[in-house]
Design a protein around this motif. Structure first.
Motif, PDB file in Angstrom:
ATOM      1  N   GLY A 303      52.603 -32.294 -52.387  1.00 54.99           N
ATOM      2  CA  GLY A 303      51.496 -31.346 -52.482  1.00 54.99           C
ATOM      3  C   GLY A 303      50.427 -31.617 -51.442  1.00 54.99           C
ATOM      4  N   LEU A 304      50.126 -32.891 -51.217  1.00 53.78           N
ATOM      5  CA  LEU A 304      49.124 -33.255 -50.202  1.00 53.78           C
ATOM      6  C   LEU A 304      49.603 -32.876 -48.798  1.00 53.78           C
ATOM      7  N   ILE A 305      50.829 -33.243 -48.488  1.00 56.65           N
ATOM      8  CA  ILE A 305      51.366 -32.958 -47.158  1.00 56.65           C
ATOM      9  C   ILE A 305      51.388 -31.457 -46.902  1.00 56.65           C
ATOM     10  N   THR A 306      51.794 -30.699 -47.940  1.00 57.56           N
ATOM     11  CA  THR A 306      51.893 -29.247 -47.792  1.00 57.56           C
ATOM     12  C   THR A 306      50.517 -28.613 -47.625  1.00 57.56           C
ATOM     13  N   ALA A 307      49.520 -29.088 -48.397  1.00 54.98           N
ATOM     14  CA  ALA A 307      48.180 -28.511 -48.326  1.00 54.98           C
ATOM     15  C   ALA A 307      47.553 -28.689 -46.941  1.00 54.98           C
ATOM     16  N   PHE A 308      47.890 -29.768 -46.256  1.00 54.31           N
ATOM     17  CA  PHE A 308      47.302 -30.057 -44.939  1.00 54.31           C
ATOM     18  C   PHE A 308      48.210 -29.626 -43.781  1.00 54.31           C
ATOM     19  N   ARG A 309      49.244 -28.864 -44.077  1.00 57.27           N
ATOM     20  CA  ARG A 309      50.122 -28.411 -43.000  1.00 57.27           C
ATOM     21  C   ARG A 309      49.335 -27.545 -42.009  1.00 57.27           C
ATOM     22  N   GLU A 310      49.739 -27.585 -40.771  1.00 57.91           N
ATOM     23  CA  GLU A 310      49.072 -26.815 -39.719  1.00 57.91           C
ATOM     24  C   GLU A 310      49.999 -25.725 -39.203  1.00 57.91           C
ATOM     25  N   ALA A 311      49.432 -24.551 -39.021  1.00 56.95           N
ATOM     26  CA  ALA A 311      50.204 -23.400 -38.553  1.00 56.95           C
ATOM     27  C   ALA A 311      49.959 -23.152 -37.074  1.00 56.95           C
ATOM     28  N   ASN A 317      55.979 -20.673 -33.850  1.00 55.98           N
ATOM     29  CA  ASN A 317      56.538 -21.993 -34.128  1.00 55.98           C
ATOM     30  C   ASN A 317      56.345 -22.352 -35.600  1.00 55.98           C
ATOM     31  N   PRO A 318      57.175 -23.190 -36.151  1.00 54.81           N
ATOM     32  CA  PRO A 318      57.068 -23.535 -37.575  1.00 54.81           C
ATOM     33  C   PRO A 318      55.817 -24.351 -37.878  1.00 54.81           C
ATOM     34  N   ASP A 319      55.408 -24.333 -39.176  1.00 56.10           N
ATOM     35  CA  ASP A 319      54.296 -25.172 -39.607  1.00 56.10           C
ATOM     36  C   ASP A 319      54.655 -26.634 -39.415  1.00 56.10           C
ATOM     37  N   ARG A 320      53.609 -27.432 -39.172  1.00 57.41           N
ATOM     38  CA  ARG A 320      53.810 -28.862 -38.965  1.00 57.41           C
ATOM     39  C   ARG A 320      52.867 -29.642 -39.870  1.00 57.41           C
ATOM     40  N   THR A 321      53.253 -30.883 -40.163  1.00 60.77           N
ATOM     41  CA  THR A 321      52.395 -31.717 -41.020  1.00 60.77           C
ATOM     42  C   THR A 321      51.086 -32.024 -40.315  1.00 60.77           C
ATOM     43  N   GLY A 322      50.026 -32.219 -41.134  1.00 63.19           N
ATOM     44  CA  GLY A 322      48.693 -32.483 -40.594  1.00 63.19           C
ATOM     45  C   GLY A 322      48.206 -33.878 -40.912  1.00 63.19           C
ATOM     46  N   LEU A 323      47.087 -33.949 -41.665  1.00 64.73           N
ATOM     47  CA  LEU A 323      46.464 -35.233 -41.961  1.00 64.73           C
ATOM     48  C   LEU A 323      47.432 -36.208 -42.616  1.00 64.73           C
ATOM     49  N   PHE A 324      48.205 -35.725 -43.593  1.00 69.92           N
ATOM     50  CA  PHE A 324      49.159 -36.600 -44.293  1.00 69.92           C
ATOM     51  C   PHE A 324      50.535 -36.472 -43.652  1.00 69.92           C
ATOM     52  N   SER A 325      51.064 -37.608 -43.257  1.00 69.97           N
ATOM     53  CA  SER A 325      52.333 -37.654 -42.536  1.00 69.97           C
ATOM     54  C   SER A 325      53.372 -38.411 -43.367  1.00 69.97           C
ATOM     55  N   TYR A 326      54.628 -38.344 -42.931  1.00 64.92           N
ATOM     56  CA  TYR A 326      55.707 -39.110 -43.559  1.00 64.92           C
ATOM     57  C   TYR A 326      56.829 -39.257 -42.543  1.00 64.92           C
ATOM     58  N   SER A 327      57.879 -39.929 -42.909  1.00 64.17           N
ATOM     59  CA  SER A 327      58.933 -40.231 -41.937  1.00 64.17           C
ATOM     60  C   SER A 327      59.636 -38.976 -41.427  1.00 64.17           C
ATOM     61  N   SER A 329      58.051 -36.170 -40.644  1.00 63.86           N
ATOM     62  CA  SER A 329      57.122 -35.356 -39.846  1.00 63.86           C
ATOM     63  C   SER A 329      57.711 -35.113 -38.458  1.00 63.86           C
ATOM     64  N   PRO A 330      57.373 -33.953 -37.862  1.00 58.30           N
ATOM     65  CA  PRO A 330      56.364 -32.971 -38.279  1.00 58.30           C
ATOM     66  C   PRO A 330      56.883 -31.879 -39.209  1.00 58.30           C
ATOM     67  N   THR A 331      58.128 -31.985 -39.672  1.00 59.85           N
ATOM     68  CA  THR A 331      58.651 -30.959 -40.566  1.00 59.85           C
ATOM     69  C   THR A 331      57.931 -31.005 -41.910  1.00 59.85           C
ATOM     70  N   VAL A 332      57.520 -29.853 -42.400  1.00 62.62           N
ATOM     71  CA  VAL A 332      56.855 -29.760 -43.696  1.00 62.62           C
ATOM     72  C   VAL A 332      57.920 -29.766 -44.799  1.00 62.62           C
ATOM     73  N   PRO A 333      57.752 -30.585 -45.866  1.00 63.51           N
ATOM     74  CA  PRO A 333      58.752 -30.643 -46.935  1.00 63.51           C
ATOM     75  C   PRO A 333      58.984 -29.276 -47.574  1.00 63.51           C
ATOM     76  N   ALA A 334      60.204 -29.047 -48.033  1.00 66.30           N
ATOM     77  CA  ALA A 334      60.547 -27.790 -48.703  1.00 66.30           C
ATOM     78  C   ALA A 334      59.753 -27.642 -49.993  1.00 66.30           C
ATOM     79  N   GLY A 366      41.632 -29.177 -36.376  1.00 64.28           N
ATOM     80  CA  GLY A 366      43.063 -28.962 -36.363  1.00 64.28           C
ATOM     81  C   GLY A 366      43.704 -29.626 -35.162  1.00 64.28           C
ATOM     82  N   GLY A 367      44.994 -29.403 -34.974  1.00 62.67           N
ATOM     83  CA  GLY A 367      45.700 -30.031 -33.869  1.00 62.67           C
ATOM     84  C   GLY A 367      46.126 -31.453 -34.169  1.00 62.67           C
ATOM     85  N   ILE A 368      46.104 -31.834 -35.443  1.00 62.82           N
ATOM     86  CA  ILE A 368      46.494 -33.196 -35.830  1.00 62.82           C
ATOM     87  C   ILE A 368      47.976 -33.418 -35.561  1.00 62.82           C
ATOM     88  N   SER A 369      48.777 -32.412 -35.893  1.00 61.74           N
ATOM     89  CA  SER A 369      50.224 -32.570 -35.809  1.00 61.74           C
ATOM     90  C   SER A 369      50.725 -32.668 -34.383  1.00 61.74           C
TER      91      SER A 369
END
Length: 495
Positions: A303-311, A317-327, A329-334, A366-369
């Protein structure tokens, strides 16, 4: 009655009273020994070949017992151990992870983060408030990381206890075999087996702590044991109870099953599943409660990763992860699907962290990702008071999103409400387990007391019986003395 017969009767009485005294002394000595059953002498008359009374003898030794109560105690013990072990695990999870009122709980950390975000959105040009957001975001990610480690540590602990329990069960079954053989031999030879029966009952009760047990006695007092699901545990020889321990757990790890004589009785793929016993509680904790809580943590992270996704602000281009990242990234979880271990994987993007060479203003702009791709920058004019992006994130955090139903809490909730529901679920499960254990422990206590009242030793009763034997002993001694005097008189007359 001749003097010789009278003397024989008196001598047999002395021998019998001596044996009865020994049994009473044994009862008194073992009055406080757990599992000891009161013993008593069964006295019968001796008859000569012509049917004349020839005294008394201890024909056998009986022990006080109640098979129905013993069976109930075994069953209630198994049930109570299931509840106790499960409650202990849930309590440990609650103590390790915390509750919403504690800063170390995920719900509290999320609340602190949302507060920091709202304060920063009121003054987007304030770098101090931006740093506070970053710090609370790091705290939140660390809290989820630590919670994941705590959950998996509890699963490892449960797995290790299962392995230890299996070792103990196999040892108990070996002890049971030895005692059962002793009972059979003693029964066939007609010797006293009461102590061996006590010992055998205690072993069965110990086994019932680990798993539900059914006991059946057949010829020569031979006993057969099966699990409460019907799998043979002991018949002439013990069956092997096996379990392969998993030493390290991560989210998504599936623990191994428990087998009895090659049949899966608990854990994944169980075909004849145990109903009760500490092993059931441990399996339930390892494979159900801890896994469900881990799923909830993983969904908070998603939920955190999705809320901070960047468009992409200018293209497709697809949305990318923002402030919260994970292994990943930059793909946003389904959406709506648990990603096992995400709560242990979540972190803060390096591009926004000054300590890692990042720019904290990307929280606002913005532009974190993708720091080098202007298409993901929201504040293209570089305005210090730009607030649109922050308000958009706060709105995302506040609106309902779809969570995976396997989390067992409301699948359509805001992230904050979901985190609170998760903590409530854990505490609710703990309280429910506590209530169940309280009831089951009362049943064990009362059943044990009822059995003890029937089979236990009452010192007052034993002392009273000792006094009666003493009076009988004195009367017998007086009889012998009288016979002795009569014999002396006969000898004097004959002399």
């Amino acid at each position: 009655m001749s003097l010789s017969v009278a003397l024989q009767v008196a001598q047999s009485a002395l021998t019998t009273r001596q044996r009865e005294t020994s049994i009473l002394a044994q009862n008194i000595t073992n009055a406080t020994v757990e599992g000891y059953s009161r013993k008593s002498a069964l006295v019968s008359s001796l008859r000569s070949e012509n049917g004349q009374s020839g005294g008394i003898t201890v024909e056998s030794i009986a022990r006080a017992t109640d098979e129905a109560l013993l069976s109930n105690l075994m069953k209630s013990t198994s049930a109570a151990m299931t509840d106790e072990i499960y409650l202990d695990g849930l309590t440990r999870l609650s103590e390790t992870i915390g509750d919403p009122s504690e800063d170390r709980s995920p719900s509290a950390a999320l609340g602190n983060f949302l507060t920091a975000m709202q304060q920063y959105s009121a003054e987007p040009q304030n770098s101090v408030l931006a740093s506070a957001v970053l710090t609370s975001a790091e705290d939140l990610a660390n809290t989820l990381n630590e919670a994941t480690r705590a959950v998996q540590s509890e699963r490892e602990r449960a797995d290790a206890l299962i392995a230890d329990s299996v070792t103990t069960i196999n040892t108990l079954l070996e002890d049971f075999e030895a005692v059962n053989n002793e009972v059979i031999r003693g029964t066939q030879a007609g010797t006293d087996i009461t102590s061996a029966l006590d010992q055998r009952d205690q072993i069965v009760l110990q086994l019932s702590e680990y798993m539900g047990i059914r006991a059946e006695t057949r010829g020569s007092n031979d006993m057969v044991l099966t699990t409460d699901s019907g799998v043979m545990l002991f018949e002439t020889t013990p069956r092997t109870v096996s379990f392969e321990s998993t030493t390290t757990y991560v989210a998504g790890t599936v623990g191994n099953a428990l087998l009895v004589d090659g049949v899966r009785v608990a854990g994944p793929g169980a075909t004849m599943e145990l109903s009760e016993g500490s092993l059931v509680g441990l399996m339930k904790l390892r494979d159900e409660a801890a896994v469900t809580y881990q799923n909830q943590l993983d969904e908070m992270a998603r939920g955190l990763i999705t809320a901070f996704r960047e468009a992409d602000q200018v293209g497709t281009n697809p949305d990318r992860t923002g402030l919260f990242s994970y292994s990943g990234s930059p793909t946003v979880p389904a959406s709506g699907t648990v990603i096992a271990g995400l709560a242990g994987d979540i972190s803060i993007a390096a591009s926004v962290d000054p300590d890692q060479g990042g720019d904290i203003n990307r929280l606002r702009d913005g532009g974190i990702s993708e720091p080098y791709d202007a298409d993901y920058v929201y504040n293209t004019g570089g305005e210090a008071g730009y607030v649109t992006r922050l308000q958009e994130i706060i709105t995302e955090l506040d609106k309902p999103i779809s969570f995976d139903p396997i989390t067992m809490v409301d699948p359509s909730n805001s992230l904050q409400d979901f985190a609170s529901s998760s903590a409530s679920w854990l505490e609710g499960a703990r309280q429910a387990a506590d209530a169940v254990y309280e009831r089951s422990s009362v049943v064990v206590t009362r059943t044990a007391e009822s059995l003890s009242n029937i089979t236990g030793v009452n010192i007052d009763d034993e002392m009273q019986a000792m006094l009666e034997i003493e009076r009988s002993y004195s009367a017998t001694a007086k009889l012998i003395s009288t016979i002795n005097e009569m014999l002396e008189q006969l000898l004097d007359l004959a002399g």
